[in-house]
Every structure is written in structure tokens, then in C-alpha cells.
Enzyme design. Structure first.
Site, PDB file in Angstrom:
ATOM      1  N   SER A   1       0.829  -1.208   0.000  1.00 37.14           N
ATOM      2  CA  SER A   1       0.000   0.000   0.000  1.00 37.14           C
ATOM      3  C   SER A   1       0.864   1.258   0.000  1.00 37.14           C
ATOM      4  O   SER A   1       0.563   2.237  -0.689  1.00 37.14           O
ATOM      5  CB  SER A   1      -0.948  -0.001   1.201  1.00 37.14           C
ATOM      6  OG  SER A   1      -0.239  -0.025   2.424  1.00 37.14           O
ATOM      7  N   TYR A   2       1.940   1.232   0.751  1.00 38.93           N
ATOM      8  CA  TYR A   2       2.881   2.353   0.802  1.00 38.93           C
ATOM      9  C   TYR A   2       3.513   2.576  -0.567  1.00 38.93           C
ATOM     10  O   TYR A   2       3.573   3.715  -1.064  1.00 38.93           O
ATOM     11  CB  TYR A   2       3.945   2.051   1.850  1.00 38.93           C
ATOM     12  CG  TYR A   2       5.019   3.088   2.018  1.00 38.93           C
ATOM     13  CD1 TYR A   2       4.761   4.299   2.646  1.00 38.93           C
ATOM     14  CD2 TYR A   2       6.319   2.836   1.579  1.00 38.93           C
ATOM     15  CE1 TYR A   2       5.761   5.244   2.824  1.00 38.93           C
ATOM     16  CE2 TYR A   2       7.331   3.769   1.760  1.00 38.93           C
ATOM     17  CZ  TYR A   2       7.047   4.971   2.384  1.00 38.93           C
ATOM     18  OH  TYR A   2       8.045   5.901   2.547  1.00 38.93           O
ATOM     19  N   ALA A   3       3.967   1.481  -1.181  1.00 40.52           N
ATOM     20  CA  ALA A   3       4.585   1.583  -2.504  1.00 40.52           C
ATOM     21  C   ALA A   3       3.598   2.100  -3.540  1.00 40.52           C
ATOM     22  O   ALA A   3       3.946   2.921  -4.396  1.00 40.52           O
ATOM     23  CB  ALA A   3       5.126   0.218  -2.931  1.00 40.52           C
TER      24      ALA A   3
ATOM     25  N   LYS B   1       3.162   5.844  -3.046  1.00 43.68           N
ATOM     26  CA  LYS B   1       4.358   6.594  -3.422  1.00 43.68           C
ATOM     27  C   LYS B   1       4.569   6.606  -4.941  1.00 43.68           C
ATOM     28  O   LYS B   1       4.975   7.628  -5.515  1.00 43.68           O
ATOM     29  CB  LYS B   1       5.588   6.014  -2.726  1.00 43.68           C
ATOM     30  CG  LYS B   1       5.629   6.265  -1.233  1.00 43.68           C
ATOM     31  CD  LYS B   1       5.529   7.743  -0.903  1.00 43.68           C
ATOM     32  CE  LYS B   1       5.785   8.033   0.558  1.00 43.68           C
ATOM     33  NZ  LYS B   1       5.627   9.477   0.867  1.00 43.68           N
TER      34      LYS B   1
END
Length: 256
Positions: free
Chosen positions: A158-160, A163
Site C-alpha cells: 500500500s505504501y509503494a 508513493k
């Protein structure tokens, strides 16, 4: 350090200003005499940052509590900060929350929502509502991405995703806003934080292995390494750089 007269004339908004990387970035700009607008969801850390910047640098700092996932709060924060200083020159989108450490299949819709709303949507809202002010000042945007998205680091889906979404949106803005002399760039940092330091104490062998993979042999310093690059990207000296991703990772993930 001798202040750059050009930076003393600039008003810089930094999201997530309550601590972490944002605090180091704010210190780097304050050291050059910039005026600062700090926004954060939580007031406590932000007020500590404000007091520190005033004490250490005599900086002019305006704070505003805002949830980056709520467009009306972002709009209000930008309007209040710009009204306080009379203009806005630079926006730095640093704030991000995520459910790190979960595999892709362990992620829930809610986990993804946290990353997308706190990161990608917040960046979109701050860029959208800052645009009229940046157009007037021929300003700059610096958005934060991560090597986790570029390399596909496990446990960071989810972070990737958030970003990499920010990187794509930044390149579109660089194309659309070039005619307004607004440059938009992305930085991918590798930086020491309190959370990372605590993790290192709890996992010394893994921490050392990660450290050994950094060609320069250390994690970056939020102020001296990350902040100073942001100061450059926000300066007139970097006005011909736009749509780029700048890696501040001590040599990790070198690109051809």
C-alpha cells in the site's frame, strides 16, 4: 552559515511538520532564513517543532492543524498560511501513513485507504489548492516518494502504491505547470528516524545487514542530507530541474 538572500524571501509549506523527516527539512530551510508554514494532523509535535525553529534560528513559523486526507482542511490550511505571509513559494509533501510490514494478501481495503488517503490524496489536495499561489510566485513543489515503490520492497504494497502514484502525478504536474514556471520534483530518501533507531536496537543483526548494503555506510540525516537537497530544489538554482526523481539514499539502488 551565511544566509542566501533569495531563500529569506521564500515561504515554504511542509506537511507532516510535527517531527521526523519534516522537522529536519524545516531546520534546513530555517537555517537559510526561509519563512515556514507547518501543517500536521496532530498539534503537539508541530508546536514543538515551531518552538525549536524559533529558538535555534529565529525563524518565522506559522502552524495549522489539518488532515491531508480532507480536502477542505487542506484548502483552509493553504489559504491561512498564504494570508499570514502574503504568498506561498514552495510546497513540500512529506506526510504519509501506511500499514507497513503486511504482505499484499494480508492488506485490507482499510489498510490501503490509509496509505492512499494520507499520501496520494493529500499530495493531490495540497498541489491542487497551492497551484494559484505557486503560479503567482513561479514556485516549486517537492513531493516525497520511496525506494520501496521503485524496488518493490516486500511488506510495503500500500505504501509503494501510494508513493508510485505520487511520482506519476508529479510528472503530469511538471508537464502541465511548466508553462507557469512551476517546477515539480520528487525525492526518495533513506533517512534515520526515531522509529528506525528503535527498530535497530530491537533487531541489531538485521539493522547491521541493511547498513552494510548502503555504499556510503550510513543512513541519511534528515536535516543535513535530505533537507539541504530540498533547499536546493526549492531555490532558483534548480529551476531548470523538473519532473525528476532525486535519490538521496547513500548509493542504494543505483540507476544507470
Amino acid at each position: 552559515m551565511q544566509h542566501l538572500e533569495r531563500m529569506t524571501e521564500r515561504v515554504v509549506l511542509i506537511t507532516g511538520g510535527g517531527g521526523g523527516i519534516a522537522r529536519g527539512i524545516a531546520r534546513a530551510f530555517a537555517d537559510e532564513g526561509a519563512k515556514l508554514i507547518l501543517t500536521d494532523l496532530f498539534p503537539g509535535g508541530m508546536e514543538k517543532t515551531k518552538a525549536m525553529l524559533e529558538q535555534d534560528f529565529g525563524a518565522e513559523v506559522f502552524t495549522y492543524v489539518a488532515d491531508g486526507a480532507r480536502e477542505e482542511e487542506v484548502k483552509a490550511a493553504i489559504e491561512a498560511g498564504a494570508a499570514h505571509f502574503g504568498k506561498l513559494n514552495v510546497v513540500i509533501n512529506n506526510a504519509q501513513a501506511s500499514a507497513s510490514g503486511l504482505t499484499l494478501v494480508q492488506h485490507s481495503r482499510e489498510d490501503f485507504d490509509i496509505a492512499i488517503h494520507s499520501g496520494m490524496y493529500a499530495t493531490f489536495f495540497y498541489m491542487k489548492h497551492a497551484y494559484p499561489y505557486l503560479k503567482e510566485t513561479h514556485g516549486s513543489v517537492i513531493n516525497f516518494a520511496s525506494g520501496a515503490g521503485i524496488s518493490g520492497k516486500p511488506g510495503q504494497s500500500s505504501y509503494a502504491a501510494a508513493k508510485e502514484g505520487i511520482r506519476g502525478m508529479s510528472r503530469v504536474a511538471a508537464n502541465e505547470w511548466g508553462a507557469d514556471d512551476i517546477n515539480v520534483n520528487v525525492v526518495c530518501p533513506l533517512v534515520m528516524t526515531d522509529k528506525l533507531a528503535q527498530w535497530g536496537k530491537e533487531n541489531p543483526e538485521m539493522f547491521q545487514k541493511n547498513l552494510d548494503d548502503i555504499p556510503l555506510g550510513r543512513y541519511g540525516d534528515a536535516e543535513k542530507d535530505i533537507g539541504k537537497v530540498c533547499v536546493f530544489l526549492a531555490s532558483y538554482d534548480a529551476k531548470y530541474i523538473t519532473g525528476d526523481t532525486i535519490f538521496i539514499q547513500g548509493g542504494v539502488g543505483m540507476k544507470p
